[in-house]
Design a protein around this motif. Structure first.
Motif, mmCIF file in Angstrom:
data_model
loop_
_atom_site.group_PDB
_atom_site.id
_atom_site.type_symbol
_atom_site.label_atom_id
_atom_site.label_comp_id
_atom_site.label_asym_id
_atom_site.label_seq_id
_atom_site.Cartn_x
_atom_site.Cartn_y
_atom_site.Cartn_z
ATOM 1 N N ALA A 46 -90.459 -3.759 77.341
ATOM 2 C CA ALA A 46 -90.306 -4.924 77.363
ATOM 3 C C ALA A 46 -90.303 -5.758 75.901
ATOM 4 N N HIS A 47 -91.377 -5.108 75.360
ATOM 5 C CA HIS A 47 -91.531 -5.832 74.034
ATOM 6 C C HIS A 47 -90.654 -4.899 73.044
ATOM 7 N N GLN A 48 -90.297 -3.738 73.168
ATOM 8 C CA GLN A 48 -89.380 -3.051 72.528
ATOM 9 C C GLN A 48 -87.953 -3.860 72.542
ATOM 10 N N THR A 86 -90.408 -4.085 69.158
ATOM 11 C CA THR A 86 -91.469 -3.191 69.338
ATOM 12 C C THR A 86 -92.495 -3.586 68.398
ATOM 13 N N ARG A 87 -92.898 -4.948 68.363
ATOM 14 C CA ARG A 87 -93.848 -5.257 67.119
ATOM 15 C C ARG A 87 -95.232 -5.540 67.919
ATOM 16 N N LEU A 88 -95.481 -5.582 69.170
ATOM 17 C CA LEU A 88 -96.592 -6.215 69.923
ATOM 18 C C LEU A 88 -97.647 -5.196 69.470
ATOM 19 N N ARG A 89 -98.876 -5.681 68.896
ATOM 20 C CA ARG A 89 -99.981 -5.045 68.223
ATOM 21 C C ARG A 89 -100.951 -4.731 69.510
ATOM 22 N N THR A 90 -101.859 -3.559 69.312
ATOM 23 C CA THR A 90 -102.728 -3.017 70.221
ATOM 24 C C THR A 90 -103.776 -4.148 70.374
ATOM 25 N N GLU A 91 -103.963 -5.011 69.543
ATOM 26 C CA GLU A 91 -105.347 -5.954 69.745
ATOM 27 C C GLU A 91 -104.649 -7.178 70.807
ATOM 28 N N ASP A 92 -103.430 -7.220 70.776
ATOM 29 C CA ASP A 92 -102.936 -7.985 71.969
ATOM 30 C C ASP A 92 -102.578 -7.375 73.268
ATOM 31 N N MET A 93 -102.437 -6.088 73.264
ATOM 32 C CA MET A 93 -102.307 -5.423 74.416
ATOM 33 C C MET A 93 -103.452 -5.309 75.183
ATOM 34 N N THR A 114 -92.628 2.977 70.409
ATOM 35 C CA THR A 114 -93.871 2.320 70.087
ATOM 36 C C THR A 114 -94.462 3.226 68.956
ATOM 37 N N PHE A 115 -94.456 4.564 68.837
ATOM 38 C CA PHE A 115 -94.983 5.382 68.006
ATOM 39 C C PHE A 115 -94.703 4.908 66.482
ATOM 40 N N TYR A 164 -94.659 -0.109 60.783
ATOM 41 C CA TYR A 164 -94.702 -1.809 60.530
ATOM 42 C C TYR A 164 -95.905 -2.268 60.811
ATOM 43 N N LEU A 165 -96.907 -1.683 61.747
ATOM 44 C CA LEU A 165 -98.102 -2.618 62.102
ATOM 45 C C LEU A 165 -99.368 -1.787 61.501
#
Length: 582
Positions: A19-21, A26-33, A55-56, A62-63
């Motif tokens: 979905a975020h890809q 694909t910019r959703l960060r782990t801290e928000d996941m 995601t990899f 980028y992140l």
């Protein structure tokens, strides 16, 4: 209606991956996941697609976010829900084939760190490219979901897809996924394909689609009536457009029917509310192009995740105004290349070549990426239809086309590259070796801690009229011309551009006698020549990484390399002079 159609529908939620890809590149960060995963774990989904795909790459590119640590953290929150990943067969999570020893190590590491279900596909539906990763998924005791990449073309029929389902079943698949990455499957085709697979196989069948064309909800209902077992959905704040149909809507539509999911809509409200907060944080990354229904996808067939990335890539090239031209070129390139299904990496291969054909003047295929050449040589597998002789000759000349499994040509690489990574001081944990092997160009700076996470852009007030300030200008310093992009004037935002790191001050622009210019924005991946070297017309001089593909810069003449203005790692702009060949 067959008996299987009365079983309850299971749901795979894709919010944490596809979905975020699809919507925010694909910019959703782990801290928000993590808080979202914690809430999702209470719902009772069949699985949560949370890893793999792009995601990899995005995590390290980028992140500055370690994908292995992300997987472990997500598994810690998803204690009752299987973690599912999307695995690109012999490509793993990269864009080329890797040797079998790397596939073995990667699948084992993914399972150890938290993957329960491996959805394995090949972009060409070439099962030879899926066998090794499928075997390894079974060896580690994971659920293996063999995948059919759905597309439409003269080379693809319902019967050919059902035959592929039989082969995947024979290789030990625990379930079968129909992966409709571009939202092309019509209700009648969904009914026929699902019912055909259910008549042949005694394992669950999943349908994955995207809402890009607006047809997916209708096709989902047709699949439900035909006996499908699992549907892929995304939580509503990250649904629709180029993403999946909404989880809440699909669940609600089945309440009180024989296919009722049994999932609680009230419990989903907490998940939705967290998603709303996340969506607000990342709103500036959502392109209106990715949100809207676009029936043109039925013509150019680009998958959801690639559309948002293509928009992002054209912005990097200052060429978003050429999007329609690129979209018209994509089906032409796809036909030229034998109708590959457009899914990573073939969507990038076809999409990037379409960009090159449009942005670089002259005849089509004047500039060809390394990946397109490798594809035509057969190094990605067997195209669904033969490539016309004139196209093959234009791209690779008289080079040989291979007919074996591409990975059979690859020597084992894990131990050799492990030594390289250790010698460079890049390895703190065993998984770092795999990161280095998968992305040798960008992994070193990531593993050294040199890459910084890009900022999440904030929505800005409407800027003044464009004519108020120049977006860029050229200035001359000591006889050299430099391009300067204006970021702000007296505190007013004009653009969000950042000067590229390293080397910009020494890269000239303008006309230099014998100068060979970059024809695209990108990062210098390799410098193939040295000063004083003799070169022939057509020899590759520089390899640029642009739009995740390798783009060679060739010498337009015979001569001697008089000067080189770039180093590996430099970011160059369209028009920068890279090399002088006298």
């Amino acid at each position: 209606m067959c008996a299987a159609s009365f079983h309850k529908i299971s749901i795979t939620d894709t919010t944490l991956r596809d979905a975020h890809q699809s919507l925010i590149a694909t910019r959703l960060r782990t801290e928000d996941m993590l808080p979202l995963a914690r809430a999702i774990d209470t719902i009772g989904f069949f699985s949560v697609e949370a890893w793999g795909g792009a995601t990899f790459d995005s995590s390290i590119r980028y992140l500055a976010d370690d994908p292995w640590e992300r997987l472990r953290s997500l598994k810690g929150e998803l204690r009752h829900t299987p973690v599912q990943m999307l695995l690109r067969g012999q490509n793993l999570v990269g864009y080329r084939h890797y040797p079998d020893d790397v596939v073995e190590r990667f699948v084992a590491a993914a399972a150890t760190n938290g993957v329960d279900i491996f959805r394995v596909f090949d972009a060409l539906n070439d099962i030879r490219n899926m066998r090794k990763s499928m075997e390894e998924a079974k060896n580690v005791g994971a659920h293996l979901q063999g995948t059919i990449c759905y597309t439409t073309s003269p080379a693809h029929t319902i019967d050919t897809f059902i035959e592929m389902g039989r082969e995947l079943y024979a290789l030990g698949s625990d379930s079968i996924c129909i992966k409709d990455m571009a939202g092309l499957i019509m209700p009648a085709a969904a009914r026929d394909l699902v019912s055909g697979l259910k008549a042949e196989l005694d394992i669950p069948v999943c349908l994955h689609s995207h809402s890009t064309s607006g047809v997916a909800p209708m096709s989902y209902q047709a699949a439900v009536d035909a006996g499908v077992d699992i549907l892929d959905t995304a939580m509503s704040p990250f649904a629709l457009g180029t993403s999946q149909p909404p989880t809440e809507s699909v669940i609600a539509s089945l309440i009180g029917t024989p296919r009722d999911t049994g999932l609680d809509l009230v419990a989903l409200r907490e998940v939705r509310n967290i998603c709303m907060q996340i969506r607000e944080k990342y709103q500036a990354l959502v392109s209106p192009i990715s949100e809207r229904v676009d029936s043109d996808v039925l013509l150019y067939q680009l998958p959801g995740g690639m559309i948002s990335n293509l928009v992002s890539q054209l912005k990097e090239q200052d060429a978003l105004n050429r999007l329609d031209d690129v979209l018209r070129e994509i089906p032409k390139v796809r036909e030229d290349l034998g109708y590959p299904p457009l899914v990573t990496p073939t969507s990038q291969i076809v999409g990037t070549q379409a960009v090159l054909n449009v942005l670089i003047g002259g005849e089509r295929y004047k500039n060809v990426s390394t990946e397109v050449k490798d594809y035509v040589r057969g190094l990605y597998g067997r195209p669904p239809a033969p490539i016309p002789d004139e196209i093959r000759t234009a791209i690779i000349g008289s080079d040989e086309v291979i007919t074996c499994r591409p990975a059979d040509l690859l020597e084992p690489a894990y131990e050799k590259m492990k030594q390289q990574a250790e010698s460079a001081g890049l390895v703190r944990k065993e998984e770092d070796v795999l990161t280095y092997i998968l992305y040798p160009a960008i992994a070193p700076s990531f593993l050294k801690g040199e890459r910084k996470p890009e900022e999440i852009p904030k929505r800005l007030p409407t800027p003044p009229a464009p004519a108020a300030y120049p977006a860029s200008m050229e200035v001359e310093v000591d006889g050299e011309i430099f391009s300067v992009r204006i970021v702000s004037v007296e505190g007013s935002a004009v653009g969000a551009a950042v000067m590229p790191p390293g080397g910009r001050e020494r890269i000239p622009r303008g006309d230099i006698e014998g100068g060979i210019k970059s024809n695209i924005q990108g990062m210098v991946l390799k410098v193939l020549v040295r000063r004083g070297a003799e070169v022939k017309k057509g020899d590759p001089l520089i390899i640029l990484e642009a739009m995740k593909m390798e783009n060679p810069i060739h010498s337009p003449r015979d001569g001697k390399v008089a000067d080189i203005f770039v180093d590996v790692g430099d970011v160059v702009q369209n028009g920068d002079v890279l090399v002088v060949v006298d």
